[in-house]
Design a protein around this motif. Sequence first.
Motif, PDB file in Angstrom:
ATOM      1  N   THR A  36       0.838  -1.210   0.000  1.00 16.43           N
ATOM      2  CA  THR A  36       0.000   0.000   0.000  1.00 16.43           C
ATOM      3  C   THR A  36       0.866   1.251   0.000  1.00 16.43           C
ATOM      4  OG1 THR A  36      -1.332  -1.282   1.578  1.00 16.43           O
ATOM      5  CG2 THR A  36      -2.120   0.917   0.998  1.00 16.43           C
ATOM      6  N   TRP A  37       1.825   1.266   0.920  1.00 14.88           N
ATOM      7  CA  TRP A  37       2.709   2.428   1.028  1.00 14.88           C
ATOM      8  C   TRP A  37       3.521   2.615  -0.254  1.00 14.88           C
ATOM      9  CZ3 TRP A  37       2.492   6.008   4.804  1.00 14.88           C
ATOM     10  CH2 TRP A  37       1.829   5.671   5.984  1.00 14.88           C
ATOM     11  N   ASN A  38       4.047   1.513  -0.792  1.00 12.80           N
ATOM     12  CA  ASN A  38       4.830   1.591  -2.029  1.00 12.80           C
ATOM     13  C   ASN A  38       4.008   2.174  -3.170  1.00 12.80           C
ATOM     14  OD1 ASN A  38       6.947   0.415  -0.697  1.00 12.80           O
ATOM     15  ND2 ASN A  38       6.746  -1.588  -1.665  1.00 12.80           N
ATOM     16  N   THR A  39       2.775   1.711  -3.280  1.00 12.49           N
ATOM     17  CA  THR A  39       1.895   2.188  -4.348  1.00 12.49           C
ATOM     18  C   THR A  39       1.670   3.690  -4.237  1.00 12.49           C
ATOM     19  OG1 THR A  39       0.758   0.041  -4.366  1.00 12.49           O
ATOM     20  CG2 THR A  39      -0.373   1.898  -5.400  1.00 12.49           C
ATOM     21  N   MET A  40       1.457   4.164  -3.035  1.00 10.18           N
ATOM     22  CA  MET A  40       1.203   5.590  -2.822  1.00 10.18           C
ATOM     23  C   MET A  40       2.460   6.418  -3.073  1.00 10.18           C
ATOM     24  SD  MET A  40      -1.617   7.144  -2.069  1.00 10.18           S
ATOM     25  CE  MET A  40      -1.478   8.733  -2.857  1.00 10.18           C
ATOM     26  N   ILE A  41       3.601   5.914  -2.605  1.00  8.65           N
ATOM     27  CA  ILE A  41       4.868   6.628  -2.816  1.00  8.65           C
ATOM     28  C   ILE A  41       5.183   6.727  -4.304  1.00  8.65           C
ATOM     29  CG2 ILE A  41       7.386   6.437  -2.519  1.00  8.65           C
ATOM     30  CD1 ILE A  41       6.770   5.287   0.325  1.00  8.65           C
ATOM     31  N   LEU A  42       5.081   5.603  -5.021  1.00  8.34           N
ATOM     32  CA  LEU A  42       5.372   5.601  -6.460  1.00  8.34           C
ATOM     33  C   LEU A  42       4.366   6.453  -7.224  1.00  8.34           C
ATOM     34  CD1 LEU A  42       6.251   1.823  -6.815  1.00  8.34           C
ATOM     35  CD2 LEU A  42       7.834   3.720  -7.153  1.00  8.34           C
ATOM     36  N   GLY A  43       3.110   6.451  -6.764  1.00  6.74           N
ATOM     37  CA  GLY A  43       2.102   7.295  -7.402  1.00  6.74           C
ATOM     38  C   GLY A  43       2.433   8.766  -7.285  1.00  6.74           C
ATOM     39  N   ARG A  44       2.890   9.173  -6.097  1.00  8.25           N
ATOM     40  CA  ARG A  44       3.288  10.580  -5.890  1.00  8.25           C
ATOM     41  C   ARG A  44       4.467  10.948  -6.799  1.00  8.25           C
ATOM     42  NH1 ARG A  44      -0.578  13.616  -3.341  1.00  8.25           N
ATOM     43  NH2 ARG A  44      -1.166  12.776  -1.326  1.00  8.25           N
ATOM     44  N   VAL A  45       5.436  10.035  -6.906  1.00  4.37           N
ATOM     45  CA  VAL A  45       6.610  10.297  -7.753  1.00  4.37           C
ATOM     46  C   VAL A  45       6.175  10.452  -9.211  1.00  4.37           C
ATOM     47  CG1 VAL A  45       8.804   9.383  -8.600  1.00  4.37           C
ATOM     48  CG2 VAL A  45       8.184   9.096  -6.194  1.00  4.37           C
ATOM     49  N   LYS A  46       5.308   9.537  -9.658  1.00  2.35           N
ATOM     50  CA  LYS A  46       4.847   9.557 -11.041  1.00  2.35           C
ATOM     51  C   LYS A  46       4.126  10.857 -11.375  1.00  2.35           C
ATOM     52  CE  LYS A  46       1.772   7.187 -14.264  1.00  2.35           C
ATOM     53  NZ  LYS A  46       0.682   6.213 -14.412  1.00  2.35           N
ATOM     54  N   CYS A  47       3.404  11.419 -10.399  1.00  3.04           N
ATOM     55  CA  CYS A  47       2.646  12.666 -10.616  1.00  3.04           C
ATOM     56  C   CYS A  47       3.495  13.909 -10.359  1.00  3.04           C
ATOM     57  CB  CYS A  47       1.407  12.679  -9.724  1.00  3.04           C
ATOM     58  SG  CYS A  47       0.184  11.444 -10.171  1.00  3.04           S
ATOM     59  N   GLY A  48       4.802  13.725 -10.192  1.00  2.87           N
ATOM     60  CA  GLY A  48       5.690  14.874  -9.993  1.00  2.87           C
ATOM     61  C   GLY A  48       5.643  15.472  -8.611  1.00  2.87           C
ATOM     62  N   GLN A  49       5.227  14.668  -7.613  1.00  3.32           N
ATOM     63  CA  GLN A  49       5.138  15.152  -6.230  1.00  3.32           C
ATOM     64  C   GLN A  49       6.190  14.446  -5.363  1.00  3.32           C
ATOM     65  OE1 GLN A  49       1.042  14.538  -5.077  1.00  3.32           O
ATOM     66  NE2 GLN A  49       0.247  15.899  -6.642  1.00  3.32           N
ATOM     67  N   GLY A  50       7.457  14.675  -5.728  1.00  7.97           N
ATOM     68  CA  GLY A  50       8.556  14.011  -5.038  1.00  7.97           C
ATOM     69  C   GLY A  50       8.629  14.313  -3.561  1.00  7.97           C
ATOM     70  N   GLN A  51       8.384  15.572  -3.185  1.00  7.27           N
ATOM     71  CA  GLN A  51       8.464  15.962  -1.777  1.00  7.27           C
ATOM     72  C   GLN A  51       7.390  15.247  -0.956  1.00  7.27           C
ATOM     73  OE1 GLN A  51      10.980  17.871  -0.453  1.00  7.27           O
ATOM     74  NE2 GLN A  51      10.089  17.138   1.458  1.00  7.27           N
ATOM     75  N   LYS A  52       6.194  15.120  -1.517  1.00  6.79           N
ATOM     76  CA  LYS A  52       5.117  14.416  -0.800  1.00  6.79           C
ATOM     77  C   LYS A  52       5.439  12.925  -0.672  1.00  6.79           C
ATOM     78  CE  LYS A  52       1.273  17.551  -1.526  1.00  6.79           C
ATOM     79  NZ  LYS A  52      -0.118  17.746  -1.979  1.00  6.79           N
ATOM     80  N   ALA A  53       6.114  12.384  -1.672  1.00  7.30           N
ATOM     81  CA  ALA A  53       6.528  10.976  -1.597  1.00  7.30           C
ATOM     82  C   ALA A  53       7.492  10.765  -0.434  1.00  7.30           C
ATOM     83  CB  ALA A  53       7.177  10.551  -2.911  1.00  7.30           C
TER      84      ALA A  53
END
Length: 578
Positions: free
Chosen positions: A113-130
């Motif tokens: 779950t956490w991995n999916t959310m982290i990778l999703g943030r990265v993919k959407c250009g939200q590195g800091q939130k990841a």
Amino acid sequence: MAPGTVQLNILGWNKKLRKYVKDGQAQKAMQLFQQIQQEGMSPDTFTFVQVINACAGLGALEEGRHVHEQIIQSGCESDVFVGNSLVDMYAKCGSIEDSWKMFKKMPSRDVVTWNTMILGRVKCGQGQKALELFQQMQQEGVQPNSVTFVGVLNACASVLALEDGRCAHKQIIESGWDSDIFVGSSLVDIYAKCGSMEDAWNVFKNMPSRHVVTWTTMILGHVKCGQGQKALELFRQMQRENVRPNSVTFVGVLNACASIVALEEGRCAHEQIIECGWDSDVFVGSSLVDMYAKCGSMEDAQRVFNKMPSHDVVTWNSMILGHVKCGQGQKALELFQQMNKEGVQPDSVTFVGVLNACASIVALEEGRCVHQQIIESGWDSNVFVGNSLVDMYAKCGSMEDAQTVFNKMPSHDVISWNAILGGCAMHGHGNEALKLFEQILHDFTKIGTLQLVDLLGRAGKLHEAENMIKAMPGKPYVPAWRALLAACKIHGNVEMGERVAKQFLELEPENAVDYVLLSNIYAAAGNRHLCENVELQRHERGVENQTGRTWIEVKNEVHSFIAGNQAHPQMIEIHTEL
């Protein structure tokens, strides 16, 4: 039909459904799901997981939402596997907000779950939130795995967070993931992108095995750091170890040759490109044109250009700039006219090259036509284009036009001032030059204050930095306030951060950067509620972050994609193939 028979049937359907999803036949999986429902059978958690995965593969957001509604009605939403699939589907379909809502609703979350959310943030250009999610994950006692670390390192690379990357590297060593080839490649990537080639090299040489991506990352890193010769040495070593280069490797090698004007090495690389069959690749072709142009061999550049099946704006730019560099301004203008006829949209680099061509041959009327095109295409506020306009008008003898462009520019850099002052000197306008010099002193005072504010902020002297900004004459200087806000985040000063944010949210209410900075301060202080309030305020005001965009090449045609946009005519086929 007996209950046992129904259960047996759904198991059989699920097996077929899983095969379709696994084989990348997402559209068939969706059709099968409809058939299951028409047969009167109730989907189970496994069915829903597969269907949601099919929606993710197709980028079918609306279908995914419809399936989500069915999941809620069936009472399966609390299942961790179903929840993980929903978080993943929303992220892959570009709806990171829906992904986040689902993530928060889940009663329990595992590492997937956490991995999916982290990778999703990265993919959407939200590195800091990841990165913030990674911290929260650890606070909740969830142990990261190799996929987590790859996502975190990609986040660090995307926001150039070198120190965060080093901290993650320590954790990777402690948890024993440093021998994983994907984690190793991501470590090389973050260090290279952050300009720390010594760290990248230390990771690289200690890797038990290296694939082409790792070698390519190192080569590109050396090129980025201005170490073209080292990049070529690494390429030769890569070949000695029998690692086959790909198109990105050759792009890096050609860029290295261009950076150190290594024409013969570039020709050798060209021969290898032909042998490997990469000469029809549009990005490799563009790099070949660029390399030959920067090495001064315009004949070779023209030959490659003529053989290319299609030309993008980068290729045209390389040819135009190459001719300008070689003193062939008229040829550059002819190419620009040909580019316009073929319907290729110029960008800022194109216009800079064309204006330099006009300046070099004193083509004032052509320059004015280009200026009109710049205004129509919206590039007139770009500082580099503005500098080139000032320079072109000054060199073509029209100081009135040069001054008009200069005055309209939203900001000036050293090149802007040099262009206008050089024009004044060229045409004997002494009084104007003196007035401009006084303006330079005023602007440079603001730049110097900004640097002092940044230094004080980093040193933790936040109140001194704030007093310095308040003492500045004239209108409030937004960049200085923004530098102070960034310092508030570093030192966790929430109270001052709120006060400072208010200063420029009133000045620039439509700038998404300011909302993000304030949100990050709350997130770093662990105040998720206020963080979400800022995000809500941003959405209510209709302020959006810059949309992510990517490109792929299929059969020598470049296709552009915008995050969350499903408008491409072959979207289903493309997602199925991916």
